[in-house]
Scaffold this motif. Structure first.
Motif, PDB file in Angstrom:
ATOM      1  N   SER A   1       0.860  -1.182   0.000  1.00 20.57           N
ATOM      2  CA  SER A   1       0.000   0.000   0.000  1.00 20.57           C
ATOM      3  C   SER A   1       0.897   1.231   0.000  1.00 20.57           C
ATOM      4  O   SER A   1       1.973   1.228   0.578  1.00 20.57           O
ATOM      5  N   ALA A   2       0.443   2.281  -0.674  1.00 18.00           N
ATOM      6  CA  ALA A   2       1.280   3.465  -0.868  1.00 18.00           C
ATOM      7  C   ALA A   2       1.550   4.167   0.453  1.00 18.00           C
ATOM      8  O   ALA A   2       0.637   4.482   1.206  1.00 18.00           O
ATOM      9  N   ASP A   3       2.819   4.422   0.723  1.00 22.57           N
ATOM     10  CA  ASP A   3       3.231   5.006   1.989  1.00 22.57           C
ATOM     11  C   ASP A   3       2.825   6.478   2.113  1.00 22.57           C
ATOM     12  O   ASP A   3       2.642   7.179   1.110  1.00 22.57           O
ATOM     13  N   ILE A   4       2.746   6.927   3.358  1.00 20.70           N
ATOM     14  CA  ILE A   4       2.608   8.345   3.673  1.00 20.70           C
ATOM     15  C   ILE A   4       3.672   8.709   4.710  1.00 20.70           C
ATOM     16  O   ILE A   4       4.167   7.848   5.426  1.00 20.70           O
ATOM     17  N   SER A   5       3.993   9.984   4.792  1.00 16.92           N
ATOM     18  CA  SER A   5       5.048  10.416   5.713  1.00 16.92           C
ATOM     19  C   SER A   5       4.603  10.564   7.158  1.00 16.92           C
ATOM     20  O   SER A   5       5.414  10.359   8.056  1.00 16.92           O
ATOM     21  N   PRO A   6       3.352  10.997   7.439  1.00 19.22           N
ATOM     22  CA  PRO A   6       2.991  11.269   8.835  1.00 19.22           C
ATOM     23  C   PRO A   6       3.295  10.102   9.765  1.00 19.22           C
ATOM     24  O   PRO A   6       2.933   8.956   9.491  1.00 19.22           O
ATOM     25  N   THR A   7       3.932  10.422  10.868  1.00 20.98           N
ATOM     26  CA  THR A   7       4.410   9.408  11.798  1.00 20.98           C
ATOM     27  C   THR A   7       3.275   8.531  12.297  1.00 20.98           C
ATOM     28  O   THR A   7       2.272   9.031  12.804  1.00 20.98           O
ATOM     29  N   ALA A   8       3.428   7.223  12.149  1.00 14.38           N
ATOM     30  CA  ALA A   8       2.454   6.200  12.547  1.00 14.38           C
ATOM     31  C   ALA A   8       1.190   6.228  11.703  1.00 14.38           C
ATOM     32  O   ALA A   8       0.257   5.472  11.968  1.00 14.38           O
ATOM     33  N   GLY A   9       1.139   7.080  10.683  1.00 11.62           N
ATOM     34  CA  GLY A   9      -0.056   7.171   9.845  1.00 11.62           C
ATOM     35  C   GLY A   9      -0.354   5.912   9.058  1.00 11.62           C
ATOM     36  O   GLY A   9      -1.473   5.718   8.585  1.00 11.62           O
ATOM     37  N   GLN A  10       0.653   5.032   8.922  1.00 11.79           N
ATOM     38  CA  GLN A  10       0.447   3.781   8.196  1.00 11.79           C
ATOM     39  C   GLN A  10      -0.288   2.738   9.026  1.00 11.79           C
ATOM     40  O   GLN A  10      -0.749   1.726   8.495  1.00 11.79           O
ATOM     41  N   MET A  11      -0.406   2.961  10.325  1.00 14.85           N
ATOM     42  CA  MET A  11      -0.944   1.934  11.203  1.00 14.85           C
ATOM     43  C   MET A  11      -2.443   1.675  11.013  1.00 14.85           C
ATOM     44  O   MET A  11      -2.856   0.517  10.916  1.00 14.85           O
ATOM     45  N   PRO A  12      -3.307   2.693  10.983  1.00 10.86           N
ATOM     46  CA  PRO A  12      -4.737   2.401  10.813  1.00 10.86           C
ATOM     47  C   PRO A  12      -5.047   1.638   9.532  1.00 10.86           C
ATOM     48  O   PRO A  12      -5.868   0.709   9.530  1.00 10.86           O
ATOM     49  N   ARG A  13      -4.386   2.012   8.428  1.00  9.45           N
ATOM     50  CA  ARG A  13      -4.602   1.311   7.159  1.00  9.45           C
ATOM     51  C   ARG A  13      -4.182  -0.143   7.265  1.00  9.45           C
ATOM     52  O   ARG A  13      -4.806  -1.043   6.702  1.00  9.45           O
ATOM     53  N   LEU A  14      -3.090  -0.397   7.994  1.00  7.95           N
ATOM     54  CA  LEU A  14      -2.600  -1.758   8.203  1.00  7.95           C
ATOM     55  C   LEU A  14      -3.689  -2.639   8.813  1.00  7.95           C
ATOM     56  O   LEU A  14      -3.862  -3.796   8.422  1.00  7.95           O
TER      57      LEU A  14
ATOM     58  N   ALA B   1      10.637   4.879  17.764  1.00  9.65           N
ATOM     59  CA  ALA B   1      10.196   6.154  18.324  1.00  9.65           C
ATOM     60  C   ALA B   1       8.748   6.447  17.967  1.00  9.65           C
ATOM     61  O   ALA B   1       7.999   7.011  18.771  1.00  9.65           O
ATOM     62  N   SER B   2       8.335   6.041  16.780  1.00  5.77           N
ATOM     63  CA  SER B   2       6.970   6.322  16.340  1.00  5.77           C
ATOM     64  C   SER B   2       5.930   5.505  17.078  1.00  5.77           C
ATOM     65  O   SER B   2       4.731   5.787  16.970  1.00  5.77           O
ATOM     66  N   THR B   3       6.362   4.491  17.823  1.00  6.66           N
ATOM     67  CA  THR B   3       5.397   3.748  18.632  1.00  6.66           C
ATOM     68  C   THR B   3       4.864   4.605  19.775  1.00  6.66           C
ATOM     69  O   THR B   3       3.932   4.191  20.476  1.00  6.66           O
ATOM     70  N   SER B   4       5.412   5.794  19.967  1.00 10.06           N
ATOM     71  CA  SER B   4       4.883   6.710  20.971  1.00 10.06           C
ATOM     72  C   SER B   4       3.580   7.357  20.518  1.00 10.06           C
ATOM     73  O   SER B   4       2.854   7.921  21.338  1.00 10.06           O
ATOM     74  N   GLU B   5       3.304   7.298  19.233  1.00  6.87           N
ATOM     75  CA  GLU B   5       2.107   7.935  18.697  1.00  6.87           C
ATOM     76  C   GLU B   5       0.835   7.203  19.119  1.00  6.87           C
ATOM     77  O   GLU B   5       0.801   5.973  19.211  1.00  6.87           O
ATOM     78  N   GLY B   6      -0.238   7.968  19.294  1.00  5.91           N
ATOM     79  CA  GLY B   6      -1.523   7.377  19.645  1.00  5.91           C
ATOM     80  C   GLY B   6      -2.051   6.431  18.595  1.00  5.91           C
ATOM     81  O   GLY B   6      -2.723   5.434  18.916  1.00  5.91           O
TER      82      GLY B   6
END
Length: 803
Positions: A139-152, A188-193
């Motif tokens: 799936s096409a990546d995005i830059s925002p930190t942890a933003g890939q998680m919900p799509r996953l 480090a990005s695992t700190s994101e909500g």
């Protein structure tokens, strides 16, 4: 250290050796691309670089278990994985770094995203689905930190749906739900909500998701001690570890420089996720980042000498090389020769990518110089134009900005002059812009034959027996028809399942269609959106329900950065036709105002925004959208579910047109434009205005994105010569957007005899209660007096001042 032979069976030592050597080639190739890529940025050929150096060996292990049909949702360090699964080569890597606008040269994003953002092509040249089970997908990546998680989460849930829901045509999308969604994130990005929200949701849903956490102890310059409790994400998440009594995660931990242990770990993770549909977390520790975070800085500024020395020794490629020598897989001399050969190949690939990028621009530069020179010969301002020509010719490695800027500036010196050469230059500039601009602007919305712009209206039909019912029943019965017609359709959200949503628009449907198709979700708006995005990317037709429009703010970043940009950032090679269902308008109270349309429409360009005034119109929008391939937000009127509407006889078949306004009442004196619940107030006020001799034309916008594609509003203004836009958003919100569309896009100013007016809510959010609504949002009296004031200005004798 265990050897590869302990985890691999039915393979000769020669085959094993060849496999390891090939892995090493991929790792070194990826590393050399990173090193040379940094130099290209520092020399100015590329704007910015962020690379996967230090994470190569774990990704080799991952690639071994990444199967056809699987999906990746990662971040910008995964170039080695993409190379290992044959989805990225050297020349493509550098084409992305140079922002080559050809989708063939840079298949990741056609130059629309900086390097390190990876995607594969889910769609063919016509925008139709390819067979995703026959390829390994990213799936096409995005830059925002942890933003890939919900799509996953959604990509993984699709496998669960395909495995357990009967009747879906899975031909292009799934092999019995056996696909894994693989995710990656930096420690480090695992700190994101968004990380925690997704981890929790995946544990609840029990979906085949494997998340790799690349842990190099830093987030840019900030050490893990400032990022994570106990400096250890797997330690603090061990409560998610499944046991005999409780479902949860399988949590694994492995050193990132240990090739054989990594292979064993990823094989174990794959087996659990693929067979059992259990989420797995792999904490990959003791990784390095040899070039620091990005080309914007140097890690020598914040890492100690001891840490830097450790990173040199425990660099994953260096450790793999030692292991290969110790286990007689290759000699040091053989690896030295291999390294030298790879460096040459990377340099050649880089050179080829640069030449391919530069060649067409050099041709365009030559054309521009030639045309400008010819125009200069006929101009009295030749001396000034010659300076432009000289400057343009001296640029050895031009970009398109250089070419077009010089050409356009030349025209300033030709104003008032007439020559064939000037006309030729003008025509060339116009043609050049028409040709080049789409390379940077196309595919914000679908350009396939399934675009919403290709849909047609089917009106609801009625007979003498059509009864007036609570409007929510029209929605309910229409959703029933949708789920019966589209086995791939499903809906989920807070209170959507068991009780049939808070307004009973899904009453009884979970019992009829099952808990997977009509499902309750936790209070977690961002991952509700993510579920929808991921499942839509895999061929399902999800409807993600956000209980109220105000709550969509929790998911707005995901909608804006991921869903809204998907077709654009892949130049039409991926899509997610997700329908987001919510309800709003005329709500009471600061936190339930239901009116944030100005912010929403300007943040989610790329998603259709539909604002039906009643439930029949809303149901028609759902029917229309399911025949398209575009994402959309539908905002139902919260205060309309119990109002009476006629039950159509063609439930599930009628379609509300998208981008088409509707004239509710014709008139001659002024055009009143509104939408949603406020439209009903406008409609009633128009009747009251007739009592004082003001005949207003009332138009329902229906759709904000797209807006009035037939330009019917300007046709009304041509008749009435006056305009007022009424909206419950704050001043300068949606009303300003609507006014801009009418005045600047439709060019209505030429027909106006009075100043165009907007009537919006107060700048604050509404106070609570009936009076709070009355004094915060436009009331019937506000609308009446505002229209009357316009007519008073026109004819004060017939319309004396009210107050």
């Amino acid at each position: 250290m265990p050897t590869e032979t302990e985890v691999t069976t039915n393979i000769t030592f020669t085959d094993f050796k060849n496999e390891v050597v090939n892995d090493y080639k991929i790792a070194v190739t990826s590393r050399e691309c990173s090193l040379l890529g940094r130099r290209e940025v520092l020399t100015g050929k590329a704007k910015f670089g962020i690379f996967g150096d230090g994470k190569e060996v774990p990704q080799l292990a991952w690639a071994k278990v990444f199967r056809n049909g699987d999906f990746r949702s990662g971040y910008y360090r995964d170039q080695t994985l993409m190379m290992a699964i044959d989805q990225l080569n050297i020349q493509q890597f550098f084409a992305g770094l140079y922002a080559h606008t050809s989708i063939e040269a840079d298949p990741m994003s056609a130059g629309r995203q900086m390097g390190g953002h990876f995607g594969t092509h889910s769609l063919d040249e016509n925008g139709a689905w390819k067979n995703l089970t026959e390829q390994r997908n990213s799936s096409a990546d995005i830059s925002p930190t942890a933003g890939q998680m919900p799509r996953l989460l959604g990509l993984a849930q699709a496998s669960k749906i395909y495995r357990h829901v009967k009747g879906i045509d899975t031909t292009n999308f799934s092999n019995k739900g056996n696909e894994i969604a693989w995710g990656t994130i930096g420690n480090a990005s695992t700190s994101e909500g968004l990380f925690f929200e997704t981890i929790n949701a995946a544990g609840v849903l029990q979906v085949p998701m494997v998340i790799s956490i690349w842990d190099d102890e830093y987030g840019i310059s900030v050490h893990a001690k400032h990022q994570t409790t106990k400096e250890n994400i797997s330690e603090i998440l061990k409560g998610f570890q499944r046991d005999e009594q409780n479902k949860g995660y399988e949590i694994l931990k492995v050193n990132g420089w240990d090739y054989s242990a990594l292979v064993e770990t990823y094989q174990k993770a794959e087996k659990i996720a693929r067979e059992e549909h259990v989420p797995v977390m792999i904490h990959v520790v003791e990784l390095t980042q040899p070039q620091g975070h990005s080309t914007s800085g140097s890690h020598e500024r914040y890492k100690s000498k001891e840490r830097l020395a450790w990173e040199t020794e425990f660099d994953c490629i260096a450790q793999m090389r030692l292991w290969m020598i110790e286990n007689n897989i290759a000699s040091e001399e053989e690896l030295d020769a291999l390294d030298k050969s790879i460096k040459k190949s990377v340099r050649e690939g880089k050179k080829a990518a640069w030449n391919a990028y530069l060649k067409p621009i050099l041709q365009e530069q030559y054309q521009a110089v030639d045309l400008i020179s010819k125009a200069a010969e006929q101009s009295a301002n030749k001396a000034f134009i010659s300076k432009i020509i000289k400057d343009l010719k001296e640029i050895d490695e031009p970009c398109r900005k250089d070419v077009l800027s010089a050409s356009r500036k030349t025209l300033r010196y030709l104003v008032g002059e007439t020559s064939n050469e000037k006309t030729t230059l003008q025509n060339w500039i116009n043609a050049y812009i028409s040709k080049v601009q789409p390379e940077y602007s196309s595919h914000l919305y679908s350009e396939s034959n399934q675009s919403v712009l290709h849909t047609s209206e089917v009106k609801p039909t009625y007979n003498n027996d059509s009864e007036l019912v609570d409007a929510r029943l029209i929605l309910r019965d229409n959703f029933d028809a949708i789920f019966n017609t589209y086995p791939e359709a499903l809906i989920f959200g807070e209170d959507s399942g068991n009780i049939g949503d808070v307004n009973q628009g899904l009453e009884g449907l979970q019992e009829k269609y099952g808990e997977l198709r009509v499902a309750d979700a936790g209070i977690r708006e961002a991952t509700i959106l993510g579920q929808g995005i991921g499942m839509a990317m895999r061929g399902l037709r999800p409807i993600a329900e956000i209980q109220y429009l105000d709550y969509i703010l929790y998911a707005l970043q995901i909608m804006s950065d991921d869903l809204a940009t998907l077709q654009y950032r892949t130049k039409g090679k991926q899509k997610a036709p997700l329908i987001v269902r919510t309800r709003g308008h005329r709500l009471e109270g600061i936190w339930h105002s239901g009116s944030q349309l100005g912010a929403i429409i300007n943040l989610i360009r790329g998603i259709r925004v539909l604002v039906p005034r009643n439930m029949t119109k809303a149901a028609g929008f759902y029917n229309t959208l399911l025949e398209t391939d575009e994402p959309a937000l539908i905002i139902e009127c919260l205060n309309g579910y119990r109002l009476k509407e006629k039950m159509p006889t063609n439930i599930g078949e009628f379609k509300t047109p998208i981008g088409v306004v509707e004239t509710i009442k014709e008139g001659t004196d002024i055009t009143l434009v509104s939408y949603g619940s406020t439209l009903r107030i406008v409609e009633q006020t128009a009747k009251e205005l007739l009592q004082v001799g003001i005949d207003a034309e009332v138009i329902d916008v229906q759709s904000l994105l797209p807006f009035d594609i037939n330009h019917d509003i300007v046709k009304s203004i041509e008749k009435t010569n006056r305009l007022m836009v009424i909206d419950e958003d704050v001043p300068g919100g949606a009303s300003a957007y609507i006014l801009n569309e009418i005045l600047n896009t439709q060019n209505a100013f030429q027909y106006l005899d009075s100043q165009p007016k907007t009537l919006a809510a107060k700048a604050h959010r509404p106070a609570y209660g009936t009076d709070g609504d009355y004094f915060s949002k436009p009331s019937a009296e506000d609308i009446f007096e505002a229209v009357y004031d316009v007519m008073h200005e026109v004819n004060p004798e017939d319309y004396p001042k009210l107050r």
